[in-house]
Scaffold this motif. Structure first.
Motif, PDB file in Angstrom:
ATOM      1  N   PRO A 153       0.804  -1.229   0.000  1.00 30.19           N
ATOM      2  CA  PRO A 153       0.000   0.000   0.000  1.00 30.19           C
ATOM      3  C   PRO A 153       0.834   1.275   0.000  1.00 30.19           C
ATOM      4  CG  PRO A 153      -0.911  -1.589   1.530  1.00 30.19           C
ATOM      5  CD  PRO A 153       0.396  -2.157   1.075  1.00 30.19           C
ATOM      6  N   ILE A 154       1.913   1.332   0.799  1.00 33.32           N
ATOM      7  CA  ILE A 154       2.728   2.547   0.846  1.00 33.32           C
ATOM      8  C   ILE A 154       3.457   2.763  -0.468  1.00 33.32           C
ATOM      9  CG2 ILE A 154       4.701   3.634   1.970  1.00 33.32           C
ATOM     10  CD1 ILE A 154       3.846   2.419   4.571  1.00 33.32           C
ATOM     11  N   ALA A 155       4.000   1.675  -1.056  1.00 34.53           N
ATOM     12  CA  ALA A 155       4.673   1.799  -2.356  1.00 34.53           C
ATOM     13  C   ALA A 155       3.697   2.272  -3.426  1.00 34.53           C
ATOM     14  CB  ALA A 155       5.307   0.471  -2.751  1.00 34.53           C
ATOM     15  N   VAL A 156       2.479   1.750  -3.397  1.00 35.77           N
ATOM     16  CA  VAL A 156       1.459   2.181  -4.357  1.00 35.77           C
ATOM     17  C   VAL A 156       1.145   3.664  -4.163  1.00 35.77           C
ATOM     18  CG1 VAL A 156      -0.976   1.938  -4.965  1.00 35.77           C
ATOM     19  CG2 VAL A 156       0.440  -0.090  -4.689  1.00 35.77           C
ATOM     20  N   ALA A 157       1.044   4.102  -2.912  1.00 34.06           N
ATOM     21  CA  ALA A 157       0.761   5.513  -2.649  1.00 34.06           C
ATOM     22  C   ALA A 157       1.880   6.403  -3.163  1.00 34.06           C
ATOM     23  CB  ALA A 157       0.569   5.721  -1.147  1.00 34.06           C
ATOM     24  N   VAL A 158       3.128   6.021  -2.945  1.00 33.00           N
ATOM     25  CA  VAL A 158       4.265   6.822  -3.412  1.00 33.00           C
ATOM     26  C   VAL A 158       4.286   6.885  -4.933  1.00 33.00           C
ATOM     27  CG1 VAL A 158       6.784   6.953  -3.513  1.00 33.00           C
ATOM     28  CG2 VAL A 158       5.649   6.399  -1.353  1.00 33.00           C
ATOM     29  N   ILE A 159       4.110   5.750  -5.586  1.00 37.23           N
ATOM     30  CA  ILE A 159       4.153   5.717  -7.049  1.00 37.23           C
ATOM     31  C   ILE A 159       2.999   6.526  -7.642  1.00 37.23           C
ATOM     32  CG2 ILE A 159       3.914   4.220  -9.070  1.00 37.23           C
ATOM     33  CD1 ILE A 159       5.371   2.052  -7.491  1.00 37.23           C
ATOM     34  N   GLY A 160       1.784   6.270  -7.158  1.00 36.20           N
ATOM     35  CA  GLY A 160       0.619   6.951  -7.716  1.00 36.20           C
ATOM     36  C   GLY A 160       0.674   8.456  -7.518  1.00 36.20           C
ATOM     37  N   LEU A 161       0.993   8.901  -6.302  1.00 35.60           N
ATOM     38  CA  LEU A 161       1.043  10.340  -6.041  1.00 35.60           C
ATOM     39  C   LEU A 161       2.198  11.004  -6.772  1.00 35.60           C
ATOM     40  CD1 LEU A 161       0.237  10.412  -2.207  1.00 35.60           C
ATOM     41  CD2 LEU A 161      -1.271  11.058  -4.086  1.00 35.60           C
ATOM     42  N   THR A 162       3.346  10.327  -6.859  1.00 33.78           N
ATOM     43  CA  THR A 162       4.502  10.914  -7.543  1.00 33.78           C
ATOM     44  C   THR A 162       4.227  11.113  -9.027  1.00 33.78           C
ATOM     45  OG1 THR A 162       6.063   9.959  -5.963  1.00 33.78           O
ATOM     46  CG2 THR A 162       6.925  10.587  -8.112  1.00 33.78           C
ATOM     47  N   LEU A 163       3.704  10.090  -9.679  1.00 34.13           N
ATOM     48  CA  LEU A 163       3.419  10.209 -11.114  1.00 34.13           C
ATOM     49  C   LEU A 163       2.367  11.281 -11.381  1.00 34.13           C
ATOM     50  CD1 LEU A 163       3.391   6.430 -12.161  1.00 34.13           C
ATOM     51  CD2 LEU A 163       5.243   8.090 -12.385  1.00 34.13           C
ATOM     52  N   HIS A 164       1.410  11.393 -10.473  1.00 32.79           N
ATOM     53  CA  HIS A 164       0.370  12.411 -10.631  1.00 32.79           C
ATOM     54  C   HIS A 164       0.949  13.816 -10.438  1.00 32.79           C
ATOM     55  CE1 HIS A 164      -3.635  14.204 -10.373  1.00 32.79           C
ATOM     56  NE2 HIS A 164      -3.225  14.845  -9.296  1.00 32.79           N
ATOM     57  N   GLU A 165       1.734  14.002  -9.380  1.00 33.63           N
ATOM     58  CA  GLU A 165       2.292  15.322  -9.092  1.00 33.63           C
ATOM     59  C   GLU A 165       3.313  15.742 -10.146  1.00 33.63           C
ATOM     60  OE1 GLU A 165       1.392  17.474  -6.726  1.00 33.63           O
ATOM     61  OE2 GLU A 165      -0.204  16.059  -6.223  1.00 33.63           O
ATOM     62  N   ALA A 166       4.031  14.782 -10.723  1.00 43.64           N
ATOM     63  CA  ALA A 166       5.053  15.115 -11.715  1.00 43.64           C
ATOM     64  C   ALA A 166       4.445  15.805 -12.934  1.00 43.64           C
ATOM     65  CB  ALA A 166       5.797  13.859 -12.144  1.00 43.64           C
ATOM     66  N   ALA A 167       3.232  15.404 -13.311  1.00 45.31           N
ATOM     67  CA  ALA A 167       2.590  16.023 -14.468  1.00 45.31           C
ATOM     68  C   ALA A 167       2.320  17.505 -14.212  1.00 45.31           C
ATOM     69  CB  ALA A 167       1.293  15.289 -14.796  1.00 45.31           C
ATOM     70  N   TYR A 168       1.871  17.845 -13.003  1.00 49.87           N
ATOM     71  CA  TYR A 168       1.608  19.244 -12.669  1.00 49.87           C
ATOM     72  C   TYR A 168       2.905  20.005 -12.416  1.00 49.87           C
ATOM     73  CZ  TYR A 168      -3.321  18.049 -12.280  1.00 49.87           C
ATOM     74  OH  TYR A 168      -4.607  17.643 -12.565  1.00 49.87           O
ATOM     75  N   ALA A 169       3.875  19.332 -11.789  1.00 50.60           N
ATOM     76  CA  ALA A 169       5.162  19.988 -11.543  1.00 50.60           C
ATOM     77  C   ALA A 169       5.857  20.329 -12.856  1.00 50.60           C
ATOM     78  CB  ALA A 169       6.050  19.089 -10.692  1.00 50.60           C
ATOM     79  N   ALA A 170       5.687  19.497 -13.867  1.00 54.42           N
ATOM     80  CA  ALA A 170       6.310  19.765 -15.159  1.00 54.42           C
ATOM     81  C   ALA A 170       5.815  21.070 -15.761  1.00 54.42           C
ATOM     82  CB  ALA A 170       6.030  18.608 -16.122  1.00 54.42           C
ATOM     83  N   GLU A 171       4.518  21.327 -15.642  1.00 50.39           N
ATOM     84  CA  GLU A 171       3.965  22.576 -16.169  1.00 50.39           C
ATOM     85  C   GLU A 171       4.395  23.779 -15.342  1.00 50.39           C
ATOM     86  OE1 GLU A 171       1.628  22.778 -19.247  1.00 50.39           O
ATOM     87  OE2 GLU A 171       3.325  21.400 -19.172  1.00 50.39           O
ATOM     88  N   VAL A 172       4.537  23.588 -14.030  1.00 46.51           N
ATOM     89  CA  VAL A 172       5.004  24.681 -13.171  1.00 46.51           C
ATOM     90  C   VAL A 172       6.441  25.049 -13.531  1.00 46.51           C
ATOM     91  CG1 VAL A 172       5.600  25.294 -10.797  1.00 46.51           C
ATOM     92  CG2 VAL A 172       3.433  24.149 -11.277  1.00 46.51           C
ATOM     93  N   VAL A 173       7.290  24.045 -13.684  1.00 44.91           N
ATOM     94  CA  VAL A 173       8.693  24.297 -14.021  1.00 44.91           C
ATOM     95  C   VAL A 173       8.808  24.875 -15.429  1.00 44.91           C
ATOM     96  CG1 VAL A 173      10.942  23.215 -14.368  1.00 44.91           C
ATOM     97  CG2 VAL A 173       9.517  22.524 -12.440  1.00 44.91           C
ATOM     98  N   ARG A 174       8.028  24.359 -16.358  1.00 51.32           N
ATOM     99  CA  ARG A 174       8.074  24.876 -17.729  1.00 51.32           C
ATOM    100  C   ARG A 174       7.666  26.343 -17.772  1.00 51.32           C
ATOM    101  NH1 ARG A 174       4.782  25.136 -22.507  1.00 51.32           N
ATOM    102  NH2 ARG A 174       2.958  24.531 -21.291  1.00 51.32           N
ATOM    103  N   GLY A 175       6.626  26.705 -17.018  1.00 51.39           N
ATOM    104  CA  GLY A 175       6.223  28.106 -16.964  1.00 51.39           C
ATOM    105  C   GLY A 175       7.302  28.986 -16.371  1.00 51.39           C
TER     106      GLY A 175
END
Length: 288
Positions: A153-175
């Protein structure tokens, strides 16, 4: 011969008094009666709401005080903070890479980065977590290791949240990168700096001024968003209080315990964000 005497000219007549002369206008402050009345009304409503919350026995504030610092709640809070910090670090590391790929001159890398951002921003985080939690139905084994044992469960939480946040972080960094003037890049290139050195020494320090505010909002959002991992039985703060009120049936006071901890932590993060923004805004009107 007669002596000549000097005679003074007659004095000029005094100007007639102007009785109709207008005096300087007196400045009268604008009376904002309506604004003050609205402010008083709002304060009265807030005072009434606060009084009702404090004096309402249904909130069971004594129970809130009893469970606020219990060991199970503090363990859940610790896991929530750890999960938030890890997801933000990994998410922004992957997001920075995606932003660089999106801004590269390679069409294939641009397409891969755009596709990743499009996919993970288009899918609800709950669906992503449930998908990773049931990945064993698609791939029972990975490199000879059972996915049930590999992804808890913890590994799933880390993977799922990280992949989700990376998509938004990419747009923040690109801006943030796009906010840096083109002349800065040309000047760095004329000095012979390589692409990665230009990014690390020239672009990112200036881009942080535009990156920090949305990144701070993402951090606070991630802290609160980690509560969704309770759906896959990760014992974060929310899941910890749920375990208690499923046993004691004191739902409202236990939810208040979680709420107060979220408010306290997000308030501290907001204060930290304020000072980080001031640090990167030095020399601008925003810093003052």
């Amino acid at each position: 011969m007669s002596a000549q005497t000097d005679t003074l000219p007659p004095p000029l007549p005094a100007p007639p008094a102007k009785h109709d002369e207008v005096s300087a206008p007196r400045i009268v402050p604008v009376r904002r009666t309506g604004q003050w009345a609205a402010a008083v009304a709002v304060l009265l409503l807030l005072a009434g709401a606060l009084s009702s919350v404090i004096r309402n026995d249904a909130f069971q504030w004594d129970v809130v005080g009893d469970y606020f610092t219990t060991a199970s709640v503090l363990r859940g809070l610790g896991l929530t903070l750890w999960l938030t910090a890890l997801v933000m670090v990994l998410g922004f590391a992957l997001g920075t890479l995606l932003a660089v790929l999106r801004l590269s001159g390679n069409r294939v890398l641009q397409a891969v980065s755009w596709g990743y951002i499009w996919l993970f921003r288009s899918t609800p985080i709950l669906v992503q977590l449930l998908f990773w939690f049931n990945i064993g139905a698609l791939y029972p084994e990975v490199f000879g290791v059972s996915t049930v044992n590999l992804l808890g469960p913890i590994a799933v939480a880390v993977i799922g949240l990280t992949l989700h946040e990376a998509a938004y972080a990419a747009e923040v960094v690109r801006g943030g990168i796009l906010s840096v003037e083109r002349g800065q890049l040309e000047a760095a290139q004329s000095l012979g700096l390589g692409p990665w050195r230009r990014l690390r020494r020239i672009v990112l320090p200036q881009a942080m001024r535009s990156i920090v505010p949305p990144a701070g909002n993402m951090l606070i959002g991630t802290l609160k968003g980690t509560s969704i991992v309770s759906i896959i039985a990760v014992q974060d703060l929310l899941y910890s209080v749920q375990l208690v009120y499923h046993r004691t049936y004191e739902v409202i006071p236990l939810l208040l315990v979680a709420t107060l901890w979220y408010i306290a932590v997000t308030s501290l993060l907001s204060i930290g964000q304020y000072y980080v923004e001031r640090h990167y805004a030095r020399g601008t009107a925003v810093a003052r």
